[in-house]
Structure formats: structure tokens, C-alpha cells
Design a protein around this motif. Structure first.
Motif, mmCIF file in Angstrom:
data_model
loop_
_atom_site.group_PDB
_atom_site.id
_atom_site.type_symbol
_atom_site.label_atom_id
_atom_site.label_comp_id
_atom_site.label_asym_id
_atom_site.label_seq_id
_atom_site.Cartn_x
_atom_site.Cartn_y
_atom_site.Cartn_z
ATOM 1 N N TYR A 6 -21.423 -9.172 -16.735
ATOM 2 C CA TYR A 6 -20.586 -8.351 -16.300
ATOM 3 C C TYR A 6 -20.198 -7.914 -17.417
ATOM 4 O O TYR A 6 -18.824 -7.028 -17.694
ATOM 5 N N LEU A 7 -19.943 -9.345 -18.070
ATOM 6 C CA LEU A 7 -19.251 -8.796 -19.840
ATOM 7 C C LEU A 7 -19.745 -7.537 -20.937
ATOM 8 O O LEU A 7 -18.837 -7.310 -21.556
ATOM 9 N N PHE A 12 -23.491 1.221 -24.604
ATOM 10 C CA PHE A 12 -22.569 0.484 -25.826
ATOM 11 C C PHE A 12 -22.177 1.686 -26.201
ATOM 12 O O PHE A 12 -23.219 2.410 -26.985
ATOM 13 N N SER A 13 -20.666 1.412 -26.755
ATOM 14 C CA SER A 13 -20.495 2.685 -28.038
ATOM 15 C C SER A 13 -19.725 1.521 -29.602
ATOM 16 O O SER A 13 -18.576 1.335 -28.952
ATOM 17 N N PRO A 14 -20.546 2.159 -30.266
ATOM 18 C CA PRO A 14 -20.096 1.501 -31.236
ATOM 19 C C PRO A 14 -18.594 1.362 -31.960
ATOM 20 O O PRO A 14 -17.893 0.780 -32.009
ATOM 21 N N LEU A 15 -17.545 2.936 -31.648
ATOM 22 C CA LEU A 15 -16.734 3.625 -31.779
ATOM 23 C C LEU A 15 -16.085 2.945 -30.689
ATOM 24 O O LEU A 15 -14.976 2.843 -31.891
ATOM 25 N N THR A 16 -16.419 3.215 -29.725
ATOM 26 C CA THR A 16 -15.319 2.527 -28.807
ATOM 27 C C THR A 16 -15.079 0.681 -29.402
ATOM 28 O O THR A 16 -13.908 0.525 -29.001
ATOM 29 N N VAL A 17 -16.104 -0.228 -29.374
ATOM 30 C CA VAL A 17 -15.763 -1.878 -29.818
ATOM 31 C C VAL A 17 -15.162 -1.003 -30.826
ATOM 32 O O VAL A 17 -14.335 -2.547 -31.242
ATOM 33 N N ILE A 54 -7.760 -4.482 -20.757
ATOM 34 C CA ILE A 54 -8.061 -3.696 -19.589
ATOM 35 C C ILE A 54 -8.672 -2.481 -20.313
ATOM 36 O O ILE A 54 -9.518 -2.187 -19.140
ATOM 37 N N CYS A 55 -8.152 -1.766 -21.040
ATOM 38 C CA CYS A 55 -8.370 -0.896 -21.097
ATOM 39 C C CYS A 55 -9.776 -0.593 -22.596
ATOM 40 O O CYS A 55 -10.855 0.384 -21.214
ATOM 41 N N TYR A 56 -10.143 -1.802 -22.794
ATOM 42 C CA TYR A 56 -11.635 -2.193 -23.234
ATOM 43 C C TYR A 56 -13.104 -2.309 -22.124
ATOM 44 O O TYR A 56 -13.623 -1.774 -21.437
ATOM 45 N N GLN A 60 -15.790 -0.569 -21.910
ATOM 46 C CA GLN A 60 -17.400 -1.399 -22.162
ATOM 47 C C GLN A 60 -17.544 -2.455 -21.878
ATOM 48 O O GLN A 60 -17.764 -3.476 -22.045
ATOM 49 N N THR A 61 -17.268 -2.720 -20.683
ATOM 50 C CA THR A 61 -18.598 -3.559 -19.685
ATOM 51 C C THR A 61 -18.902 -3.151 -18.311
ATOM 52 O O THR A 61 -19.154 -1.732 -18.348
#
Length: 280
Positions: A6-7, A12-17, A54-56, A60-61
Motif C-alpha cells: 500500500y505504501l 512512480f514519479s521521480p520528480l514527485t518523490v 499526507i500530500c505525498y 505516491q502510494t
């Protein structure tokens, strides 16, 4: 599925992470480098970290998977990106911590960032900030645009990031910690008026979705839903999330601003009384 499943990022977005890692990293290092007496309290630190996380989490989960295949989860995702996360970050007032990095910048880099300051001040005009805040919600929920955004990976990311950035700008304007009496920040009365004005069109849009007789967002019929839920129920829940929680957050914001105004007024009164007592 395990908790780890779940996590894991669904898409997957490298820029977001990288963006979220840099935000937490810059904040953490700046916090450690600050003089201990200037550091924010634990409540503000927790508010900032929670707001970022929480935005992440909704981007990204596994939550992101459900938001792409359930309308009401999607509305919950934007509620966090556009309201709850930015509210927590704005209330934490991270700028004193981030100033450490600004002081480390070279004069040339500071000059290069000056155009961003002009754009920022333009976007923070109360009328522009309010129109953008409400307009983006209407824009991305306009059925033809929403249909394309949910089927295009790039447009989907543009949608989510625009909601997050716009939420940060608007709620920082509302919760700017500088006192209006001695700075150029927006007056408390104007902040309250903005919160009331932006709540009305959101309530109208949410009620329109709730009471719609036909399916407004058929993209979820094309892609399929993550759970075996009736389309009418999915749309009803999504409409309620567009209608009620944003209005409640506007009310909460008004209460916070009123508390600040009363506290500031009390501080000014006390200082005036002390000055009067010390005068011969």
C-alpha cells in the motif's frame, strides 16, 4: 496486500518523490542549523511534516491508484492537495526555517530568483488568488477536461501538481503570520471575506454534482472502478466531498483568523496600557 504494498508508489514519479524529499530535507537541515531559541515548537514541526507527508501519500502510494479509479477517492485526493495539506504547511510557518537556505545563496542566485518574486506577488493579489483557487476546481471538474485528465498520465500529473501549488499559494495568503498592522500582509477582514467568497462556489459545484440526475463523470465507466460500487453512489460521495469539507475548512480558517485578530488587538492594547503607565 501487505502494508508495504500500500505504501509503494502506484505510478512512480521521480520528480514527485525528489520534490517531497527535498522539502523535508531542506526543512530538517534548516531546523538543525537554527539557534535553539529560534526553533519552532513541536506542534509547528509536526504540522509541517504531516502536511508534506499526507500530500505525498495521496500522490505516491496505493491511494493514487484508488483516486484514478474511484471518483469519490479522487475528490478526497484533491481535498488533501488543495486544502488540508497546504493548510497544515501554512499554519506551521516554515519560512523562518527555510531562510537558512536563502542566506546561503549567492547574490547572483538571489538576483536570478527575483522574477519568481514578481510572479509570486502577482499571484498573491487577493482577487487573482481567489479566482485561481476556485477556478482550478471548476476547470479540472469540467467533464470534458476531467475525462482527458484521467486518461492522460501527463495531464493527470499537471492537474495534481497545479492543485497542490495553488493550494499552497492561497492558504499562505490566508495564514500569512505577519501582522497586517505593521506589515504589507493582507488585512484580517479581507482574509475572512476571501474565505467566505471561495466557499460559496465550491458549495454550488458540490451540490450540482450531488443532485445531478445523470452521470456527470463517465470516465470511471470507461476505465472501470476499483471497488464494486454503484456509479450513482460514487458520484454522490464525490459531490459531498466537494461540497461539505471545503466549506468547513473555510469556517475553520475564519475562526483561526478571528483568533489571531483578537490576540493581536489584545497585545496592542496591553502595550498601549504599559506605555501609558510608564509616562510621567
Amino acid at each position: 496486500m501487505t502494508l508495504l504494498d500500500y505504501l509503494k508508489p502506484y505510478d512512480f514519479s521521480p520528480l514527485t518523490v525528489l520534490s517531497f524529499m527535498l522539502a523535508l530535507g531542506f526543512y530538517g537541515i534548516g531546523l538543525l542549523r537554527m539557534p535553539e531559541e529560534d526553533r519552532p515548537g513541536p506542534v509547528r514541526i509536526v504540522a509541517f511534516v504531516l502536511g508534506v507527508m499526507i500530500c505525498y501519500g495521496v500522490m505516491q502510494t496505493r491511494f493514487d491508484y484508488y483516486s484514478q479509479y474511484m471518483f469519490f477517492v479522487h475528490r478526497g485526493q484533491h481535498l488533501i492537495l488543495h486544502h488540508l495539506g497546504p493548510i497544515l504547511i501554512a499554519l506551521s510557518n516554515p519560512l523562518p526555517v527555510m531562510r537558512f537556505w536563502y542566506r546561503k545563496m549567492s547574490p547572483g542566485l538571489k538576483s536570478g530568483l527575483r522574477p519568481l518574486g514578481w510572479v509570486y506577488r502577482f499571484l498573491q493579489h487577493p482577487l487573482i488568488a481567489s479566482v485561481l483557487f476556485v477556478g482550478l476546481i471548476y476547470f479540472w471538474l469540467w467533464p470534458p477536461i476531467h475525462f482527458d485528465a484521467m486518461l492522460s498520465r501527463n495531464l493527470y500529473w499537471v492537474m495534481n501538481w497545479s492543485m497542490l501549488v495553488d493550494g499552497m499559494l492561497f492558504w499562505w495568503l490566508i495564514f500569512d503570520p505577519r501582522p497586517p498592522a505593521i506589515t504589507s500582509s493582507l488585512g484580517y477582514g479581507k482574509r475572512i471575506l476571501l474565505l467566505a467568497l471561495v466557499a460559496i462556489p465550491q458549495m454550488i459545484l458540490g451540490s450540482m454534482i450531488v443532485f445531478a440526475r445523470d452521470m456527470v463523470y463517465d470516465v470511471y465507466e470507461v476505465c472501470g472502478r476499483a471497488w464494486p460500487m454503484a456509479p450513482e453512489t460514487d458520484q454522490l460521495l464525490g459531490g459531498l466531498l466537494t461540497w461539505i469539507p471545503p466549506a468547513m475548512m473555510s469556517i475553520l480558517g475564519i475562526l483561526i483568523i478571528l483568533r489571531r485578530a483578537m490576540h493581536e488587538d489584545g497585545s496592542i492594547t496591553r502595550r498601549s496600557s504599559q506605555m501609558g503607565e510608564t509616562m510621567p
